[in-house]
Design a protein around this motif. Structure first.
Motif, PDB file in Angstrom:
ATOM      1  N   ASP A  14       0.832  -1.208   0.000  1.00  0.00           N
ATOM      2  CA  ASP A  14       0.000   0.000   0.000  1.00  0.00           C
ATOM      3  C   ASP A  14       0.865   1.256   0.000  1.00  0.00           C
ATOM      4  O   ASP A  14       0.564   2.233  -0.694  1.00  0.00           O
ATOM      5  N   ALA A  15       1.940   1.231   0.785  1.00  0.00           N
ATOM      6  CA  ALA A  15       2.835   2.391   0.849  1.00  0.00           C
ATOM      7  C   ALA A  15       3.509   2.615  -0.504  1.00  0.00           C
ATOM      8  O   ALA A  15       3.607   3.757  -0.978  1.00  0.00           O
ATOM      9  N   ARG A  17       2.471   1.719  -3.469  1.00  0.00           N
ATOM     10  CA  ARG A  17       1.508   2.177  -4.471  1.00  0.00           C
ATOM     11  C   ARG A  17       1.138   3.638  -4.264  1.00  0.00           C
ATOM     12  O   ARG A  17       1.010   4.397  -5.229  1.00  0.00           O
ATOM     13  N   ALA A  18       0.986   4.027  -3.014  1.00  0.00           N
ATOM     14  CA  ALA A  18       0.628   5.416  -2.730  1.00  0.00           C
ATOM     15  C   ALA A  18       1.730   6.372  -3.183  1.00  0.00           C
ATOM     16  O   ALA A  18       1.449   7.486  -3.668  1.00  0.00           O
ATOM     17  N   ALA A  19       2.988   5.959  -3.041  1.00  0.00           N
ATOM     18  CA  ALA A  19       4.115   6.824  -3.407  1.00  0.00           C
ATOM     19  C   ALA A  19       4.502   6.689  -4.881  1.00  0.00           C
ATOM     20  O   ALA A  19       5.350   7.439  -5.358  1.00  0.00           O
ATOM     21  N   ARG A  20       3.903   5.747  -5.589  1.00  0.00           N
ATOM     22  CA  ARG A  20       4.271   5.418  -6.985  1.00  0.00           C
ATOM     23  C   ARG A  20       5.703   4.886  -7.051  1.00  0.00           C
ATOM     24  O   ARG A  20       6.443   5.175  -7.991  1.00  0.00           O
ATOM     25  N   GLU A  55       7.501  11.281  -0.579  1.00  0.00           N
ATOM     26  CA  GLU A  55       7.644   9.893  -0.147  1.00  0.00           C
ATOM     27  C   GLU A  55       8.384   9.042  -1.186  1.00  0.00           C
ATOM     28  O   GLU A  55       9.165   8.167  -0.834  1.00  0.00           O
TER      29      GLU A  55
END
Length: 505
Positions: A14-15, A17-20, A55
């Motif tokens: 999840d982390a 994906r959120a940061a790309r 991030e």
């Protein structure tokens, strides 16, 4: 031992994906110049490119550059995974007021998307900081040049079952997930299987894992495809590093895999591997490797030699790979013992390349050894699949009468080059050479009769009619032309420079 549970991997995913933090995100942020510099082992341009990148920049400096990042930045970049959980899982370690990566977790992609690969830390940045000498014996290598070579050489046709023998960090299984319905991954190293399982969890892949030596974990089973990057480094029988040393003498590891692999294939199943072989004084390398095939036939085998290293260069390369300075006393000692062994065995060089095996069930098999040390850009995987198709066609239709009754087509990628010299009566052709402009760039020298014959191969007339026309035009016996043409046609078909109309379509 790291412990990246399903819960840890889910929050880490999840982390990311959120940061790309994926293959496209990293390349887009770095740009072509910083990305190229990072590939050369020059981190500073990449470090500059990640400034003020939030991030994503933190994750890249943490996992790609090996930098220590401040706690608030790491906490924000890994959310919803807490830094305390990341440390307990073996993903991070504390360093002063900040955190360092304890594992290498980096994006890896293909034309269809991106994954993350978990391995041990790249030793180069740590050596630069004086934190690491030699890598530990159970070091788990990430995606290296050998891994990428096998990835590019692997056929990608859909299969039901696939075995990744000696999976390491699991990268071959990732690529196999594009075309295999069920995947089994094995390794002798407990640490390698632990990190491979983390790779699979992080990418939400269902891969069966089994631990053990060679084919022991899958005894009695068969697979539609086997891929393996075995510990193929050759030399004295010892194991300094599990990822590259087999404990067997010389090239016995490659011989063992090639001898045993066909028994684990379904009928028509294909095995592909990287391998090394010794060039022993007075011995032909092709004779050596073909003796490794199981007795009794029933196997198509294609040995492709991509490089030959002299013993001195080979030893120096692998010493540096393990972080051993060749000029240090330890490096000199190891090099001397290794080179002494090569001298005792009369080794003049070490060959490296790809091997493709297919279980045919037939009495015989097509066994070909070819030297492809010239440079070419196309991946070998599609060519391997085509080679297997063409060999199978020749087995079923290769009798002289059947070949002569076939309509052939010269693919548009095949060109004819002519070299002429000036003479008293004008230009006189000296060399006629066929070139395949795709694949591994095959070349064949042909005479004027073969060139004329191929000019007529447009799929309209069978070969026997073309030979009759050629014989009439050149006042030559048709039977003699046919007898000399058949072996040439076979070779051109095998190299994809002349295709039966059904395969060309």
């Amino acid at each position: 031992m790291p412990d990246l549970s399903a819960d840890v991997c889910a929050r880490l995913r999840d982390a990311f994906r959120a940061a790309r933090y994926d293959a496209d995100g990293v390349v887009d942020l770095l740009g072509p110049h910083a990305h190229a510099a990072l590939g050369r082992g020059e981190p500073e341009p990449a470090s500059r490119a990640t400034r003020d990148a939030g991030e994503l920049g933190t994750l890249m400096r943490l996992f790609l550059l090996g930098d220590t990042e401040p706690e608030p930045a790491v906490r924000a970049a890994l959310h919803p995974l807490g830094v305390e959980d990341a440390v307990r899982a073996g993903l991070l370690r504390r360093n002063g007021d900040g955190y360092l990566a304890a594992l290498d977790v980096r994006p890896h992609g293909d034309e269809q998307g991106s994954w993350w690969v978990v391995s041990d830390l790249d030793p180069e940045p740590r050596r630069g900081r004086g934190e690491l000498g030699e890598v530990p014996p159970d070091y788990v290598l990430g995606v290296g040049h050998a891994s990428m070579s096998l990835i590019r050489a692997t056929a990608r046709r859909p299969v039901g079952t696939l075995l990744d023998l000696g999976t390491g960090c699991g990268v071959q299984a990732l690529h196999a997930s594009r075309h295999a319905a069920r995947i089994t991954a094995t390794d002798v190293s407990e640490r390698a299987l632990t990190l491979a399982e983390a790779t699979f969890r992080l990418n939400e892949l269902d891969v069966e894992t089994r631990r053990g030596e060679w084919f022991t974990p899958v005894a009695g089973r068969r697979f539609d495809q086997v891929v393996t990057n075995p510990p193929f480094v050759v030399g004295p029988p010892r194991v300094d590093y599990v990822y590259r040393d087999s404990g067997l003498a010389g090239d016995d590891a490659s011989a063992l895999v090639i001898r045993q692999l066909p028994a684990f294939l379904t009928d028509g199943g294909v095995g592909q591997l990287l391998a090394s072989w010794l060039h022993v004084r007075g011995q032909d390398w092709a004779d050596r490797v073909t003796r490794w095939l199981p007795p009794g036939g029933g196997v198509d085998a294609w040995f492709v030699q991509r490089d030959i290293a002299d013993p001195a260069m080979y030893v120096g390369t692998w010493l540096r790979d393990a972080g051993v300075d060749p000029v240090s006393p330890e490096g000199r000692r190891k090099a001397a013992a290794w080179l002494d062994w090569f001298a005792e065995q009369k080794v003049d060089g070490i060959g490296f390349g790809f091997v493709t095996l297919r279980r045919t069930g037939a009495t015989g098999g097509e066994v070909v050894c070819e030297d492809l040390r010239h440079a070419y850009d196309d991946p070998l995987g599609p060519e391997t699949a085509g080679w297997l198709d063409r060999v199978a066609w020749l087995r079923d239709h290769g009798a002289p009468d059947e070949l002569l009754a076939t309509r052939f087509v010269v693919p548009p990628s095949v060109m004819l080059e002519e070299v002429s010299s000036a003479g008293d009566e004008g230009w006189r052709p000296v060399v006629r050479r066929l070139h395949r402009m795709d694949g591994p760039g095959w070349q064949h020298e042909v005479d004027d009769l073969v060139a004329a014959l191929l000019a007529g191969c447009r799929g309209a007339l069978p070969l026997t009619d073309l030979l009759a026309l050629l014989a009439a035009g050149h006042d030559a016996p048709t039977e003699e032309l046919a007898r000399t043409a058949v072996p040439v046609i076979r070779e051109l078909v095998r190299h994809g420079m002349l295709l039966p109309a059904p395969l060309a379509g």
